[in-house]
Motif scaffolding. Sequence first.
Motif, PDB file in Angstrom:
ATOM      1  N   PRO A  13      30.851  -6.329  41.605  1.00 45.32           N
ATOM      2  CA  PRO A  13      29.461  -6.049  42.003  1.00 45.32           C
ATOM      3  C   PRO A  13      29.175  -6.259  43.494  1.00 45.32           C
ATOM      4  O   PRO A  13      28.384  -5.522  44.077  1.00 45.32           O
ATOM      5  CB  PRO A  13      28.644  -7.017  41.141  1.00 45.32           C
ATOM      6  N   VAL A  16      29.318  -3.214  46.021  1.00 45.85           N
ATOM      7  CA  VAL A  16      28.261  -2.196  46.154  1.00 45.85           C
ATOM      8  C   VAL A  16      27.517  -2.379  47.477  1.00 45.85           C
ATOM      9  O   VAL A  16      27.304  -1.419  48.223  1.00 45.85           O
ATOM     10  CB  VAL A  16      27.306  -2.236  44.950  1.00 45.85           C
ATOM     11  N   SER A  47      24.864   3.536  46.759  1.00 45.81           N
ATOM     12  CA  SER A  47      24.587   2.375  45.914  1.00 45.81           C
ATOM     13  C   SER A  47      24.632   2.735  44.435  1.00 45.81           C
ATOM     14  O   SER A  47      25.263   2.037  43.627  1.00 45.81           O
ATOM     15  CB  SER A  47      23.220   1.790  46.279  1.00 45.81           C
ATOM     16  N   THR A  51      27.675   1.569  42.000  1.00 43.83           N
ATOM     17  CA  THR A  51      27.287   0.730  40.864  1.00 43.83           C
ATOM     18  C   THR A  51      27.846   1.299  39.571  1.00 43.83           C
ATOM     19  O   THR A  51      28.366   0.565  38.726  1.00 43.83           O
ATOM     20  CB  THR A  51      25.752   0.594  40.783  1.00 43.83           C
TER      21      THR A  51
END
Length: 133
Positions: A13, A16, A47, A51
């Motif tokens: 994560p 990102v 983004s 993601t």
Amino acid sequence: MVRRYAFRLPRHPASVGLARRRVRDHLTDWGHGPDAPSLADAVLLVSELATNAVRHGPRTEAEFEVAVTALADGSCLIEVSDEGRRTPRLRTVADTEEAGRGLHLVEHIAAAWGVWSRGSHGKTVWALIHAQA
């Protein structure tokens, strides 16, 4: 002039935000104004697509790839590649759901978007952003 920058990031994560910064920095260095709506759109689309690669990519995959291409007319092409073979699709999302709207944003913001198969090497999800005057 056409310029392209591609890089790989860990499927995590935190990657990102790093993808957003790298794309913003390169487009700014290439002459896209820091307040240009097309720059903000490119960063938002990176983004969303990054993601999706982190959340939905194969669990065994350690990395994903991001590429940004600045085209001669000021438009840019965003590409995010992973080893997954499942094609992302728009889906109906209830008002009460907290997730599932990313591709709707892509659909709304991008001039065009789609998925290229990379055969046994997964897929690339791409989005085109037109330059805005």
